[in-house]
Motif scaffolding. Structure first.
Motif, PDB file in Angstrom:
ATOM      1  N   ILE A  59      26.883  84.351  34.632  1.00  0.00           N
ATOM      2  CA  ILE A  59      26.792  83.179  33.754  1.00  0.00           C
ATOM      3  C   ILE A  59      25.590  82.363  34.217  1.00  0.00           C
ATOM      4  CG2 ILE A  59      27.881  81.023  33.038  1.00  0.00           C
ATOM      5  CD1 ILE A  59      30.561  82.313  33.355  1.00  0.00           C
ATOM      6  N   TYR A  60      24.727  82.022  33.265  1.00  0.00           N
ATOM      7  CA  TYR A  60      23.565  81.184  33.568  1.00  0.00           C
ATOM      8  C   TYR A  60      23.777  79.823  32.925  1.00  0.00           C
ATOM      9  CZ  TYR A  60      18.804  79.429  33.781  1.00  0.00           C
ATOM     10  OH  TYR A  60      17.697  78.645  34.020  1.00  0.00           O
ATOM     11  N   SER A  61      23.637  78.769  33.726  1.00  0.00           N
ATOM     12  CA  SER A  61      23.847  77.398  33.252  1.00  0.00           C
ATOM     13  C   SER A  61      22.499  76.720  33.040  1.00  0.00           C
ATOM     14  CB  SER A  61      24.675  76.595  34.266  1.00  0.00           C
ATOM     15  OG  SER A  61      25.894  77.257  34.549  1.00  0.00           O
ATOM     16  N   GLU A  62      22.409  75.952  31.956  1.00  0.00           N
ATOM     17  CA  GLU A  62      21.148  75.283  31.631  1.00  0.00           C
ATOM     18  C   GLU A  62      21.432  73.972  30.912  1.00  0.00           C
ATOM     19  OE1 GLU A  62      16.954  76.222  29.229  1.00  0.00           O
ATOM     20  OE2 GLU A  62      18.746  77.447  28.893  1.00  0.00           O
ATOM     21  N   ALA A  63      20.629  72.949  31.228  1.00  0.00           N
ATOM     22  CA  ALA A  63      20.719  71.659  30.546  1.00  0.00           C
ATOM     23  C   ALA A  63      19.726  71.647  29.395  1.00  0.00           C
ATOM     24  CB  ALA A  63      20.434  70.524  31.519  1.00  0.00           C
ATOM     25  N   LYS A  64      20.212  71.510  28.171  1.00  0.00           N
ATOM     26  CA  LYS A  64      19.348  71.523  26.987  1.00  0.00           C
ATOM     27  C   LYS A  64      19.285  70.124  26.392  1.00  0.00           C
ATOM     28  CE  LYS A  64      19.279  75.031  24.314  1.00  0.00           C
ATOM     29  NZ  LYS A  64      19.612  76.072  23.300  1.00  0.00           N
ATOM     30  N   GLY A  65      18.091  69.745  25.986  1.00  0.00           N
ATOM     31  CA  GLY A  65      17.896  68.416  25.420  1.00  0.00           C
ATOM     32  C   GLY A  65      17.221  67.484  26.422  1.00  0.00           C
ATOM     33  N   LYS A  82      24.868  64.779  34.552  1.00  0.00           N
ATOM     34  CA  LYS A  82      23.989  65.181  33.451  1.00  0.00           C
ATOM     35  C   LYS A  82      22.918  66.184  33.895  1.00  0.00           C
ATOM     36  CE  LYS A  82      26.097  62.629  30.503  1.00  0.00           C
ATOM     37  NZ  LYS A  82      26.967  63.278  29.490  1.00  0.00           N
ATOM     38  N   LYS A  83      23.268  67.038  34.832  1.00  0.00           N
ATOM     39  CA  LYS A  83      22.387  68.121  35.274  1.00  0.00           C
ATOM     40  C   LYS A  83      23.235  69.256  35.824  1.00  0.00           C
ATOM     41  CE  LYS A  83      21.597  66.232  39.917  1.00  0.00           C
ATOM     42  NZ  LYS A  83      20.564  65.819  40.911  1.00  0.00           N
ATOM     43  N   VAL A  84      22.602  70.415  35.951  1.00  0.00           N
ATOM     44  CA  VAL A  84      23.304  71.601  36.432  1.00  0.00           C
ATOM     45  C   VAL A  84      23.391  71.543  37.952  1.00  0.00           C
ATOM     46  CG1 VAL A  84      23.210  74.112  36.594  1.00  0.00           C
ATOM     47  CG2 VAL A  84      22.591  72.970  34.454  1.00  0.00           C
TER      48      VAL A  84
END
Length: 319
Positions: A258-264, A211-213
């Motif tokens: 590509i940029y990865s991000e955890a939203k929420g 649950k994280k990048v």
């Protein structure tokens, strides 16, 4: 008896050879011109692509927003890039003319008598008393062609084969160049898409567990790698691909990322921001870069068409 003096003037055969030599010289000039212009075109292409790449960076975009001179220069670069395919076609035409002139010169040197007959028949040459038979009648163009047809095949074989080889070689070289160019583009795009998809799959799999990048170590991917076409880097939450060679007008050094991000907060979701370059030539070779790793959209059937199918089936059963 007096020895007959040799004619040291311009006889028909000598004239044909002189004209053939001049045609060969013009052909070589065209060939040199084509090679020189091709070198200039290559340098101009690299300069244009470097300029477009410069304006695709952050500082370049800032300059476009704030300075009119940069906007004007960027417009000139785009206009020049649109002219490149036309210039390439002109170079192909010049090369074809050069090969054609050299082939004509070779025929004139191999068959000077027949060559000078043709020049006289098409009114490019004229001598007093030349082109007239012993009975005083003019030689018609049809008779001239018949006389040329009586030339031994051995004399015709070399120039004819040479013309065929030159023209066929020209067409073959151009075809091979285009095929190789297409093959290289397809291989480069496939290489880029495969490495990008590997990163997306690894990032999605890790995010589903943690649950994280994840970075390169967490994803079990190398932080740097390179292939024939691209150099790949993973730094933190960003995946980047840099082209190592020009690809179909897309300059070396161009960046896809590509940029990865955890939203929420309570139920985080993985967001992937795909960033292709903004150079038109690069967009043309990777038009679907923003859709890599996305689920394919299913086609929704028209309910009217479904109803019509059901009614048709029921009608057939009733019959």
């Amino acid at each position: 008896m007096r020895k007959e003096q040799k004619n040291k003037g311009l006889t028909p055969v000598r004239t044909a050879r002189v004209i053939s030599s001049l045609i060969a010289l013009v052909g070589m000039v065209f060939l040199f011109l084509e090679r020189a212009l091709a070198a200039v075109l290559e340098m101009a292409t690299e300069g244009i692509q470097l300029g477009l790449t410069r304006y695709d960076s952050f500082t370049g975009r800032m300059a476009l927003q704030n300075f009119a001179e940069d906007r004007q220069l960027f417009k000139m670069l785009q206009d020049a890039q649109e002219l490149l395919p036309s210039v390439d076609s002109v170079l192909s035409f010049i090369l074809f003319i050069a090969i054609l002139l050299l082939a004509i010169a070779l025929v004139g040197l191999a068959m000077p008598k027949s060559f000078v007959h043709v020049l006289v028949a098409i009114k490019l040459l004229k001598w007093d008393g030349y082109g007239v038979e012993e009975n005083g009648e003019d030689v018609s163009f049809r008779e001239l062609l018949n006389n040329i047809g009586e030339v031994p095949l051995k004399k015709l074989a070399i120039p004819v084969v040479t013309i065929i080889v030159l023209v066929g070689g020209f067409a073959g070289i151009r075809s091979c160049q285009e095929s190789a160019k297409i093959a290289n583009v397809e291989a480069a795009v496939e290489d880029l898409e495969q490495h990008t998809l590997d990163y997306i799959k690894a990032q999605k799999a890790y995010f589903a567990r943690a649950k994280k990048v994840g970075g390169p170590k967490a994803l079990q991917l190398p932080d740097t790698s390179s292939t024939e076409f691209f150099e790949y880097k993973i730094t933190g939450a960003r995946f980047s691909a840099f082209s190592r060679v020009p690809i179909e007008g897309c300059p070396a050094g161009t960046k896809w990322s590509i940029y990865s991000e955890a939203k929420g907060v309570f139920t985080p979701d993985l967001a992937l921001y795909r960033q292709p370059p903004k150079i038109p030539a690069c967009i043309n070779i990777t038009p679907n870069y923003k859709n890599i790793g996305r689920p394919e959209k299913k086609k929704v059937e028209d309910p009217k068409a479904t109803d019509s199918k059901d009614s048709t089936a029921k009608t057939q059963k009733a019959k």
